[in-house]
Every structure is written in structure tokens, then in C-alpha cells.
Design a protein around this motif. Structure first.
Motif, PDB file in Angstrom:
ATOM      1  N   GLU A 115      -5.587   4.654  -0.467  1.00 18.66           N
ATOM      2  CA  GLU A 115      -5.260   5.991  -1.052  1.00 18.66           C
ATOM      3  C   GLU A 115      -6.281   7.073  -0.696  1.00 18.66           C
ATOM      4  O   GLU A 115      -5.909   8.307  -0.439  1.00 18.66           O
ATOM      5  CB  GLU A 115      -5.021   5.840  -2.390  1.00 18.66           C
ATOM      6  N   GLU A 140      -4.940   8.266   2.701  1.00 16.03           N
ATOM      7  CA  GLU A 140      -3.990   8.864   2.744  1.00 16.03           C
ATOM      8  C   GLU A 140      -4.474  10.623   2.343  1.00 16.03           C
ATOM      9  O   GLU A 140      -3.842  11.320   2.812  1.00 16.03           O
ATOM     10  CB  GLU A 140      -3.172   8.342   1.818  1.00 16.03           C
ATOM     11  N   GLU A 155      -1.164  11.706  -3.469  1.00 17.51           N
ATOM     12  CA  GLU A 155      -2.275  10.930  -3.120  1.00 17.51           C
ATOM     13  C   GLU A 155      -3.468  11.223  -4.031  1.00 17.51           C
ATOM     14  O   GLU A 155      -4.152  10.110  -4.010  1.00 17.51           O
ATOM     15  CB  GLU A 155      -2.421  11.293  -1.607  1.00 17.51           C
ATOM     16  N   HIS A 179      -3.017   9.231  -6.864  1.00 21.22           N
ATOM     17  CA  HIS A 179      -3.193   7.811  -6.853  1.00 21.22           C
ATOM     18  C   HIS A 179      -4.631   7.305  -6.530  1.00 21.22           C
ATOM     19  O   HIS A 179      -5.041   6.247  -7.203  1.00 21.22           O
ATOM     20  CB  HIS A 179      -2.424   7.475  -5.392  1.00 21.22           C
ATOM     21  N   GLU A 183       5.762   5.940  -3.123  1.00 22.53           N
ATOM     22  CA  GLU A 183       5.501   5.946  -1.702  1.00 22.53           C
ATOM     23  C   GLU A 183       6.983   5.928  -1.143  1.00 22.53           C
ATOM     24  O   GLU A 183       7.151   6.531  -0.191  1.00 22.53           O
ATOM     25  CB  GLU A 183       4.560   4.521  -1.340  1.00 22.53           C
TER      26      GLU A 183
HETATM   27 FE   LIG Z   1      -0.118   6.997  -2.059  1.00 26.08          FE
END
Ligand SMILES: [Fe+2]
Ligand SMILES: [Fe+2]
Length: 375
Positions: free
Chosen positions: A68, A71, A120, A123, A263
Motif C-alpha cells: 500500500e 501504491e 491508497e 489503506h 481494489e
Molecule cells: Fe490499496
């Protein structure tokens, strides 16, 4: 040597390397951030704390935290240049021409990029905070934030963890989700939607203001981004259910299932938008061709751009009825597979050996996790 002891030996060698590498770099600061509570962090990695979590659950969450963070880093780069600019996702100031090229795929692309980026962040922040709340070590990749990013107007110019300027984008998810007879968990492989993106190295953001023209070159960069968005998010869509199968605590399972579903929501959106990428050849790179996916030799059930719902396919056993599913979801080696997938796309070009070794350790520890009661 059996495969288990060979793997242990490999892990030990890697940790030795990390220890020595960190010392060689004279990197007191490099060593401190990685696992938040580990004092000489990497030297102590075999004893990293799981707190109140099982060792396996902590390892799975730590790998997901790292994924994450990575990302977030790549989405921030997209958002700085192509997203809505606001204080929810601060950093850049936007590239009007790149944003317009992205909006050829959908007028709302900048909003979607912004929202995916914010997701993101949450997360990454949530998983690390949950680990900390259970007394488990968290993950910090800041010592590896060393890559130069885009110098195009609108980018923040801060160092990056990931590289969006030399991507090799696998677009086989396009045909994988359209197949009614095959599944990667049965060993099947799938054709690319954009074959020329799967070879060579392609920028998905303008590397500098020189990439802002000619317009079809900038559109090729935006098209590359459009497919890359879906390539990244389909990876997350498979990673979470793959790892969920080896989680022990119901609360950690709730986390993995609840984040994993988002996701899939991202992937579905990007799958739809990638189909709007205009057919063209990059005038600055004649090998990069975006085909018309609705016309021969493409077209038909395998390529038609409005077939964005997963086609039902074989699942678990060919003797069972076909089912509309996420694919792949095989759990064996899922974390290492995800890391290899991200590495192969060029996302980490320029990163240090210590970065790869650290992530490989996190992946192998996640892949060693077993559901409690299953060995
Ligand atoms: Fe994610
Ligand atoms: Fe994602």
C-alpha cells in the motif's frame, strides 16, 4: 538440502547482506525506519514483533502495508500531474495538458485519480496503525525514498519510491477477465490487449515538459497510464483474496476482505476507462501502438471494450460449474508473486539492492503464514 532449509539459508544470507549493506552504507538513519520498533531493525528482523497478532497475520499485514505504501507513492505521482488538486491529496499543482489527455479517456479521470490516491493513503495508514495498535512492528519505506521523479511542471519534485517513467505494462488482465474457459490458477496464460506496452519501457507520466508535445505523444503517455491504472488495481484485486486464505484472526480477515473489495472497485473503473484510450501510434516511439480493440484483428468477445464485467470461467475444478470470479486467487506464493509482478513492470527501476532484499523478506514471511490449525 531440502527446499525448506534452502529457503531458510537464503533468508539468512539475505539478512546478512542487509545487515552488512546497512553498515557499509554507514546508515544509522537508513536502519531506523524500516520496522518501527526494531532497534537495529534489520539485524533483528527474525525477531520482529507480532504483538497480540499471530506471527502469520502480522507478516501478511506487513506485506500489505508495504504494498500500500508503494501504491500510494505511484498514485501520488499520477495525482500531482493528472488528478484534482486539493488539500485532501496535497503535493503537486497539476499539468493541464496531461490532465486533458487523461480526460480523453473519461471527463472524470482527474476525480477518479484523486480518489484512488486518497484511498491508497488510507489503506497504508490504517494497516500500519492497526499493526501498531496490536503491538506489532509496522513498515516504513521512507529510507528508500530516493528515486528522482518527473520534472514536468506540476510535479512536486520530491524523491519517490517508484518509477513511472520506464514501465512495461502487462495488459493480459484484459483477456484474462474475458475468457470463459481459462483461469491463471490452472496455469493458463492470456494475450495482451496492447502488445507493444508489454515490451520496452514506456513513460506513464510526462518525464519533463518536453513530453507535453506533440499531442499524440502526450496522448500515448496518458493511454499508457490508463492501462497501468487497471494493471495495478487488478493486482490488488487478486492479492487480497489470495492472502486472505491464510489469515487466522477474524478481525484481520475483516480488514483484508474490506480493503480488498475496494481494489476491485478501482479495477472495474479503470478497466472501463482503458477501453476509451484512443487508437494511435506514438509519434516519438513508432513501436508503441494502441490498437482499436473493437476492430479486427482484435474485437469479438476477447477484446470488445464494453465487456468489462468478469466473464464466468472455470474455478477450483473443471467439474464444477463456471463462475464469475476474481482471478487469480491461488494463495501459494501470492506475496512473492505480487512483488515479482511489480518488479517486472519496471516500477522499481533505480531502487537499491537493500530495497529489493527488504521487500523480498516481507513477501516471503507473508507467504510462510498459515491459517491457525493448518500446517
Ligand atoms: Fe490499496
Ligand atoms: Fe489499489
Amino acid at each position: 538440502m531440502n527446499s525448506f532449509s534452502r529457503q531458510s539459508e537464503n533468508n539468512k544470507n539475505r539478512r546478512e547482506f542487509l545487515r552488512n549493506g546497512m553498515v557499509a552504507a554507514g546508515a544509522a538513519t537508513l536502519g531506523t525506519g524500516l520496522l518501527a520498533s526494531g532497534a537495529p531493525v534489520l539485524a533483528e528482523q527474525e525477531k520482529e514483533s507480532s504483538g497480540k497478532l499471530s506471527r502469520g497475520d502480522a507478516a501478511i499485514l506487513r506485506f500489505l502495508a508495504a504494498a500500500e505504501i508503494l501504491e500510494t507513492d505511484l498514485w501520488v505521482q499520477y495525482n500531482e500531474l493528472g488528478g484534482v488538486q486539493d488539500n485532501e491529496v496535497p503535493g503537486g499543482s497539476g499539468s493541464p495538458l496531461y490532465t486533458s489527455a487523461l480526460q480523453v479517456l473519461d471527463g472524470d479521470m482527474n476525480q477518479y485519480i484523486h480518489d484512488n490516491t486518497e484511498d491508497e493513503f488510507t489503506h497504508e495508514t490504517f494497516i500500519n496503525a492497526y499493526l501498531a495498535s496490536k503491538g506489532a512492528d509496522t513498515v516504513d519505506l521512507e529510507p528508500f525514498r530516493t528515486l528522482p521523479g518527473s520534472t514536468a511542471s506540476g510535479a512536486s519534485g520530491k524523491p519517490r519510491l517508484t518509477n513511472l517513467m520506464k514501465l512495461t505494462v502487462d495488459s493480459s488482465w484484459w483477456t484474462r477477465y474475458r475468457s470463459r474457459t481459462q483461469n491463471p490458477d490452472f496455469g493458463d496464460t492470456f494475450p495482451q490487449a496492447v502488445p507493444s506496452l508489454a515490451v520496452g519501457q514506456h513513460p506513464a507520466i510526462p518525464r519533463s515538459d518536453a513530453d507535453l508535445s506533440p499531442s499524440n505523444h502526450l496522448q500515448a503517455i496518458a493511454n499508457t497510464a490508463g492501462f497501468h491504472f487497471a494493471t495495478i488495481e487488478q493486482g490488488g484485486t487478486s492479492l487480497y483474496p489470495s492472502l486472505a486464505q491464510r489469515v487466522s484472526s477474524s478481525e484481520v480477515l475483516q480488514i483484508v476482505l474490506s480493503i480488498g473489495g475496494t481494489e476491485a472497485m478501482h479495477f472495474q473503473t479503470w478497466h472501463d476507462k482503458a477501453g476509451n484510450a484512443p487508437p494511435l501510434t506514438d509519434p516519438s516511439d513508432s513501436t508503441l501502438v494502441f490498437p482499436d480493440l473493437n476492430a479486427p484483428p482484435f474485437g469479438g468477445e476477447d477484446f470488445q471494450t464494453n465487456l468489462i464485467m468478469p466473464e464466468p470461467t472455470i474455478f477450483l475444478s473443471k467439474s464444477l460449474p463456471r463462475c464469475s470470479i476474481i482471478r487469480p486467487t491461488n494463495t501459494t506464493g501470492a506475496a512473492t508473486g505480487a512483488l515479482n509482478f511489480l518488479t517486472a513492470m519496471g516500477l522499481f527501476i533505480g531502487q537499491s539492492p537493500a530495497f529489493f532484499a527488504f521487500l523480498r523478506d516481507l513477501a516471503e514471511e507473508a507467504d510462510a503464514a498459515r491459517r491457525e490449525g493448518e500446517r
